[in-house]
Design an enzyme around this catalytic site. Structure first.
Site, PDB file in Angstrom:
ATOM      1  N   HIS A  17       0.833  -1.207   0.000  1.00 52.25           N
ATOM      2  CA  HIS A  17       0.000   0.000   0.000  1.00 52.25           C
ATOM      3  C   HIS A  17       0.869   1.259   0.000  1.00 52.25           C
ATOM      4  CE1 HIS A  17      -3.018  -2.709   2.346  1.00 52.25           C
ATOM      5  NE2 HIS A  17      -3.408  -2.653   1.088  1.00 52.25           N
ATOM      6  N   LYS A  41     -15.897  -8.065   5.021  1.00 51.76           N
ATOM      7  CA  LYS A  41     -14.856  -8.450   5.985  1.00 51.76           C
ATOM      8  C   LYS A  41     -15.339  -7.996   7.360  1.00 51.76           C
ATOM      9  CE  LYS A  41     -11.153  -7.922   2.599  1.00 51.76           C
ATOM     10  NZ  LYS A  41      -9.961  -7.169   2.200  1.00 51.76           N
ATOM     11  N   ARG A  91      -2.293  -6.541  -7.517  1.00 53.89           N
ATOM     12  CA  ARG A  91      -1.127  -7.402  -7.252  1.00 53.89           C
ATOM     13  C   ARG A  91      -0.942  -8.426  -8.361  1.00 53.89           C
ATOM     14  NH1 ARG A  91      -3.081  -8.537  -1.234  1.00 53.89           N
ATOM     15  NH2 ARG A  91      -4.959  -8.622  -2.487  1.00 53.89           N
ATOM     16  N   SER A 128      -2.929  -7.911   3.604  1.00 53.72           N
ATOM     17  CA  SER A 128      -3.237  -7.577   5.003  1.00 53.72           C
ATOM     18  C   SER A 128      -3.680  -8.818   5.772  1.00 53.72           C
ATOM     19  CB  SER A 128      -4.328  -6.510   5.067  1.00 53.72           C
ATOM     20  OG  SER A 128      -3.873  -5.304   4.505  1.00 53.72           O
TER      21      SER A 128
HETATM   22  O1  PNS Z   1      -8.740  -3.288   0.706  1.00 53.62           O
HETATM   23  P1  PNS Z   1     -10.036  -3.834   0.214  1.00 53.62           P
HETATM   24  O2  PNS Z   1     -10.668  -4.745   1.228  1.00 53.62           O
HETATM   25  O3  PNS Z   1      -9.917  -4.469  -1.135  1.00 53.62           O
HETATM   26  O4  PNS Z   1     -11.018  -2.576   0.052  1.00 53.62           O
HETATM   27  C1  PNS Z   1     -12.326  -2.733  -0.428  1.00 53.62           C
HETATM   28  C2  PNS Z   1     -13.097  -1.429  -0.292  1.00 53.62           C
HETATM   29  C3  PNS Z   1     -13.161  -0.997   1.182  1.00 53.62           C
HETATM   30  C4  PNS Z   1     -12.424  -0.354  -1.092  1.00 53.62           C
HETATM   31  C5  PNS Z   1     -14.514  -1.739  -0.838  1.00 53.62           C
HETATM   32  O5  PNS Z   1     -15.121  -2.758  -0.081  1.00 53.62           O
HETATM   33  C6  PNS Z   1     -15.391  -0.520  -0.856  1.00 53.62           C
HETATM   34  O6  PNS Z   1     -15.316   0.267  -1.761  1.00 53.62           O
HETATM   35  N1  PNS Z   1     -16.215  -0.372   0.210  1.00 53.62           N
HETATM   36  C7  PNS Z   1     -17.095   0.746   0.364  1.00 53.62           C
HETATM   37  C8  PNS Z   1     -18.565   0.341   0.105  1.00 53.62           C
HETATM   38  C9  PNS Z   1     -18.903   0.501  -1.346  1.00 53.62           C
HETATM   39  O7  PNS Z   1     -18.809   1.564  -1.929  1.00 53.62           O
HETATM   40  N2  PNS Z   1     -19.291  -0.624  -1.937  1.00 53.62           N
HETATM   41  C10 PNS Z   1     -19.623  -0.649  -3.343  1.00 53.62           C
HETATM   42  C11 PNS Z   1     -18.359  -0.750  -4.183  1.00 53.62           C
HETATM   43  S1  PNS Z   1     -18.762  -1.277  -5.785  1.00 53.62           S
END
Ligand code: PNS
Length: 157
Positions: A17, A41, A91, A128
């Site tokens: 990150h 999660k 990645r 993570s």
């Molecule tokens: O590090 P991660 O777990 O890949 O992050 C995922 C994250 C937090 C960016 C994603 O779950 C997200 O955008 N969450 C916010 C809720 C949202 O907008 N959901 C719709 C996305 S299409």
């Protein structure tokens, strides 16, 4: 002025990150790293405030990068932070399907575009979830996370 939002769970923020944030810092005028709750999660090692604090300490050498924590839709966080686009790291191919679907959904919801940056090869194995597992089982992750994260994982903060 172009500003980018770098959203993620960041539980915790790791060197992959950080490398991406450094690259974004050189490409954009302003970068906001946002720790967001991921509904898929459920369990977290760190609170959202702790995650943002560790990110802020880790990017302190990058004057155009700031850290926040937020909840709700990422497209709303784009508006709240006055950013212009979403930037995500890849990645490898395993990340691509899910990231592409989220990028297309976010464009559908709001017109906001997502740009993808490749993770540096030397960081592509870091996740993570693995950092959490190794740390919980007593292994060392100090070469995979910034010192602000490492010190908290070892209880030295
Ligand atoms: O590090 P991660 O777990 O890949 O992050 C995922 C994250 C937090 C960016 C994603 O779950 C997200 O955008 N969450 C916010 C809720 C949202 O907008 N959901 C719709 C996305 S299409």
């Amino acid at each position: 002025m172009t500003a980018a939002l770098f959203p993620g769970s960041f539980d915790p923020f790791h060197n992959g990150h950080l490398g991406l944030a450094e690259t974004m810092s050189s490409l954009f005028d302003r970068v906001v790293v946002a720790a967001l709750g991921n509904p898929q999660k459920k369990t977290g090692m760190f609170t959202m405030a702790e995650r943002a604090e560790m990110i802020a300490e880790s990017v302190a050498h990058l004057p155009n990068v700031e850290a926040v924590h937020a909840s709700g839709l990422v497209v709303d966080v784009v508006k709240e932070t006055a950013t212009d686009c979403i930037v995500k790291g890849l990645r490898g191919i395993a990340d691509f399907d899910n990231e592409l679907q989220m990028a297309q959904m976010n464009e559908h919801l709001s017109g906001v575009q997502t740009l993808f940056l490749p993770t540096a090869p030397e960081h592509s194995y870091i996740a993570s979830s693995l950092v959490r597992d190794i740390s919980r089982l007593g292994g060392s992750v100090s070469d995979m996370v910034p010192s602000a994260v490492s010190s908290r994982l070892t209880g030295q903060a």
